[in-house]
Design an enzyme around this catalytic site. Structure first.
Site, PDB file in Angstrom:
ATOM      1  N   TYR A  79       0.775  -1.107   0.059  1.00  0.00           N
ATOM      2  CA  TYR A  79       0.157  -0.021  -0.084  1.00  0.00           C
ATOM      3  C   TYR A  79       1.005   1.223  -0.107  1.00  0.00           C
ATOM      4  O   TYR A  79       1.428   1.518   0.935  1.00  0.00           O
ATOM      5  CB  TYR A  79      -0.967   0.000   1.258  1.00  0.00           C
ATOM      6  CG  TYR A  79      -2.083  -1.128   1.287  1.00  0.00           C
ATOM      7  CD1 TYR A  79      -2.386  -1.625  -0.043  1.00  0.00           C
ATOM      8  CD2 TYR A  79      -2.718  -1.364   2.212  1.00  0.00           C
ATOM      9  CE1 TYR A  79      -3.375  -2.594  -0.327  1.00  0.00           C
ATOM     10  CE2 TYR A  79      -3.963  -2.290   2.206  1.00  0.00           C
ATOM     11  CZ  TYR A  79      -4.089  -2.799   0.819  1.00  0.00           C
ATOM     12  OH  TYR A  79      -5.096  -3.718   1.054  1.00  0.00           O
TER      13      TYR A  79
ATOM     14  N   HIS B 125      -1.901 -11.983  -0.337  1.00  0.00           N
ATOM     15  CA  HIS B 125      -2.789 -10.872  -0.816  1.00  0.00           C
ATOM     16  C   HIS B 125      -3.789 -11.503  -2.051  1.00  0.00           C
ATOM     17  O   HIS B 125      -5.060 -11.005  -2.330  1.00  0.00           O
ATOM     18  CB  HIS B 125      -1.796  -9.990  -1.234  1.00  0.00           C
ATOM     19  CG  HIS B 125      -2.491  -8.396  -1.261  1.00  0.00           C
ATOM     20  ND1 HIS B 125      -1.839  -7.352  -1.267  1.00  0.00           N
ATOM     21  CD2 HIS B 125      -3.811  -8.090  -1.507  1.00  0.00           C
ATOM     22  CE1 HIS B 125      -2.652  -6.479  -1.040  1.00  0.00           C
ATOM     23  NE2 HIS B 125      -3.864  -6.704  -1.681  1.00  0.00           N
TER      24      HIS B 125
ATOM     25  N   SER C 202     -13.757  -3.333   0.317  1.00  0.00           N
ATOM     26  CA  SER C 202     -14.480  -2.201  -0.492  1.00  0.00           C
ATOM     27  C   SER C 202     -15.926  -2.701  -0.121  1.00  0.00           C
ATOM     28  O   SER C 202     -16.725  -2.887  -0.910  1.00  0.00           O
ATOM     29  CB  SER C 202     -14.429  -2.486  -1.933  1.00  0.00           C
ATOM     30  OG  SER C 202     -14.863  -1.723  -2.582  1.00  0.00           O
TER      31      SER C 202
ATOM     32  N   GLY D 193     -18.979  -0.529  -1.619  1.00  0.00           N
ATOM     33  CA  GLY D 193     -19.330  -0.434  -3.013  1.00  0.00           C
ATOM     34  C   GLY D 193     -20.386  -0.353  -3.829  1.00  0.00           C
ATOM     35  O   GLY D 193     -21.280  -1.031  -3.336  1.00  0.00           O
TER      36      GLY D 193
END
Length: 298
Positions: A60, A135, A215, A218
């Site tokens: 990030y 990830h 998210s 969203g």
């Protein structure tokens, strides 16, 4: 400002109490990130509100050469916060990269995953990472080999628990066979506008793994009322309608909807401002009826 605290024992990740709402820290380090002062204030606002799960990743960052930007930021925030920071579960991830041009790469090589985890532990200033997540599966590397790196890291004491992200049901079952009780979470995209991963949420509920939707907001507009600046009316969706009825933000309704999906689901909404964190946290105090949950769609 006095901030209402959410309960810290409602939901757990691998037996660790983290409360019903976590913080997705990615917006504090990528494109459009706030100043470091505001970023630290945002993390501290989350902690003040009782958030005890912070999600990050080594990749990030905004620019090339910033590997670990978000992890270092979180480490500074926790060190400055003092009492209570030791209760926070920091969940980081390895296996992806950001070259600095806005693109994403993937690398599930087990040797590099082990080195990445060791580097993340150093940046976070911990002897063992509370939760380390793959990830994303690397199509060029057998999935079992990448998961094997998580097993090796747990055996070595570099990580306390393992998680997965961006995986399907078969991959969850494979990892569960390899890791057993050391697999504690799955982080997949899930939101009102993206429900195709519902099967993985159901599988996690069946197995007993925490489900951390990324998210989670969203598809939900930031506006719950008409915009006086543009004259544009607020979106007309059941989420916005219910938000108007309750006098809260559509984000709170969305997160309350998420929490109603399963007792193992812990949303990790992102934030760039303390006010956003406080608004998200307030969703833990909303109770939706079964009819309201069933009527919420886009």
């Amino acid at each position: 400002m006095t901030t209402a605290r959410i309960p810290t024992v409602d939901r757990t990740v691998g037996g660790v109490a983290v409360g019903p709402i976590g913080l997705g820290a990615m917006p504090l380090s990528v494109e459009g990130r706030p100043s470091e002062e505001q970023a630290l204030a945002t993390i501290h606002a989350a902690l003040d509100a009782g958030v005890r799960l912070i999600d990050t990743a080594d990749c990030y960052q905004w620019y090339a050469g910033e590997l670990g930007h978000n992890e270092r930021l979180i480490a500074r925030a926790l060190a400055a916060y003092g009492s209570g920071s030791e209760e926070v579960l920091v969940a980081t991830k390895g296996g992806r990269g950001r070259p600095g041009d806005g693109s994403w790469t993937v690398d599930g090589d087990p040797h590099r995953l082990r080195r990445a985890a060791e580097a993340s532990a150093l940046r976070l200033g911990v002897e063992a990472i509370g939760l380390y997540q793959l990830h994303k599966p690397d199509p060029a590397v057998p999935f079992a080999e990448s998961v094997g790196a998580l097993r090796d890291l747990a055996d070595a004491g570099t990580i306390r628990a393992a998680g997965l992200s961006n995986v399907d049901g078969e991959q969850i079952r494979t990892a569960h066979e390899i890791l057993g009780a050391r697999l504690v979470s799955v982080q997949n995209r899930f939101s009102p506008a993206h429900r195709s991963t519902r099967d993985t949420l159901d599988l996690c509920t069946e197995i007993g793994l925490a489900f951390l939707p990324w998210s989670p907001l969203g598809g939900i507009s930031t506006s719950a009322v008409d915009d006086p600046g543009t004259g544009e009316p607020a979106p007309d969706t059941p989420f916005h309608d219910l938000a108007r009825e309750r006098g809260v933000s559509p984000q709170q309704i969305t997160l309350a909807w998420q929490l109603a999906q399963s007792p193992i689901l812990i949303p990790i909404p992102g934030a760039r401002r303390p006010a956003s964190v406080r608004d998200s946290v307030a969703a833990a105090g909303l109770t939706l009826s079964a009819a309201e949950v069933a009527g919420l769609h886009l």
